[in-house]
Write an enzyme that holds these catalytic residues in place. Structure first.
Site, short mmCIF file in Angstrom:
data_model
loop_
_atom_site.label_atom_id
_atom_site.label_comp_id
_atom_site.label_asym_id
_atom_site.label_seq_id
_atom_site.Cartn_x
_atom_site.Cartn_y
_atom_site.Cartn_z
N TYR A 138 -2.95 3.52 -3.13
CA TYR A 138 -2.83 2.84 -1.97
C TYR A 138 -4.06 1.79 -1.86
CZ TYR A 138 -2.07 1.84 2.85
OH TYR A 138 -1.59 1.12 4.17
N LYS A 166 0.94 1.43 -4.04
CA LYS A 166 1.31 0.78 -2.94
C LYS A 166 0.24 -0.58 -2.52
CE LYS A 166 1.64 1.40 2.26
NZ LYS A 166 1.38 2.16 3.28
#
Length: 308
Positions: A138, A166
């Site tokens: 992420y 992400k």
């Protein structure tokens, strides 16, 4: 490693709290909300992430939230937020979440420490080597103070347990490069910014870990589904319908606005743990009007469908 399909919409779900001195977790509302989202057609759920106020939860609370969501749903995967700026802490949380039944893990890059890119590679590899569960890297530099560069993302994509990335950097050139250079890997790129989801899908991303989907799951799923199917005319129309909501949900720090939106819709309380505070009143009025407009559009669409 167990494979996971990361195509579609994965709401980053808030953690509801009781209105008591400790802001204890409201597990009944959490389970009910997970079931609501599953019934709405989302492709998975992401508890205990940034939207879930993971920064103010104890490690035991992290796992209790993951267990509650795993137990609440029937057919959608649960992607547990287990990141930390301490590699040992992230490793422990990741192993505990996997043991609790999480289908995959979402790991924010180490914040505040600001490791160099080689440190980021070592951090993620340490966890991926030790925990046999699909993991999503992420990148959100606005929160962490450090960007995960494309070379680093592509290097991590080669690890069998690193299943996705992400992207919440806002840098479309960087995101496009990661998509382009990881196409030969079993690796998904997901939007972490609702306003960027459709542009990212157009260059080959697979879906989104979404805040807005907590409030408008059916519309978000319809937008992503249309784009994945190549119907960009429909996807653009829904994107523009939802555009005001995307912006309103980030008028203050996430998850402040989305919790207020969920309160307005009757999905759960807006209580937050300190140091976060309730949404400012001038934004509440605007959010209420915006959500009323979206609800009116839903009713109009249902009426037109009934007439046909």
């Amino acid at each position: 490693m167990t494979q996971i399909d990361l195509t579609g919409v994965f709401p980053a779900i808030p953690t509801p709290f009781h209105d008591d001195d400790d802001r204890s977790i409201d597990f009944e509302t959490l389970r009910r909300d997970a079931q609501r989202l599953e019934a709405a057609g989302v492709d998975g759920l992401v508890p205990a992430g940034s939207t879930g106020e993971s920064a103010t939860m104890t490690h035991d609370e992290h796992i209790e939230v993951v267990e509650a969501v795993v137990d609440a749903v029937d057919d959608v995967p649960v992607i547990a937020g287990t990141g930390s700026n301490n590699t040992r802490e992230a490793l422990s949380l990741s192993q505990r979440a996997a043991d609790a039944g999480a289908d995959a893990l979402l790991l924010i890059s180490p914040y505040y420490n600001k490791p160099e890119q080689r440190g980021l590679v070592d951090h993620y590899r340490t966890i991926a080597d030790a925990v046999d569960c699909p993991q999503i890297v992420y990148n959100v530099p606005s929160r962490t103070g450090q960007n995960i560069e494309p070379d680093t993302a592509v290097e991590l994509a080669s690890h069998e347990n690193v299943a996705g990335f992400k992207a919440a950097s806002g840098d479309m050139n960087q995101i496009s490069e990661i998509v382009e250079r990881s196409r030969d890997e079993d690796f998904s790129v997901l939007s972490g910014d609702d306003g960027m989801t459709l542009p990212m899908l157009s260059i080959g991303a697979d879906g989104c870990i979404s805040v807005a989907a907590n409030v408008e799951p059916e519309r978000t799923c319809a937008m992503v589904g249309a784009a994945v199917a190549g119907d960009y005319e429909r996807a653009r129309a829904i994107h523009h319908e939802l555009g005001p909501l995307f912006r309103a949900l980030f008028v203050e720090t996430n998850p402040i606005p989305v919790k207020e939106a969920m309160r307005i819709r009757g999905y759960g309380p807006a209580h937050l743990r300190q140091p976060l505070s309730r949404l400012a009143s001038e934004h509440v009025d605007r959010l209420e009007a915006l959500l009323a407009d979206l609800a009116d559009e839903d009713l109009e669409a249902e009426y037109e469908e009934a007439e046909r």
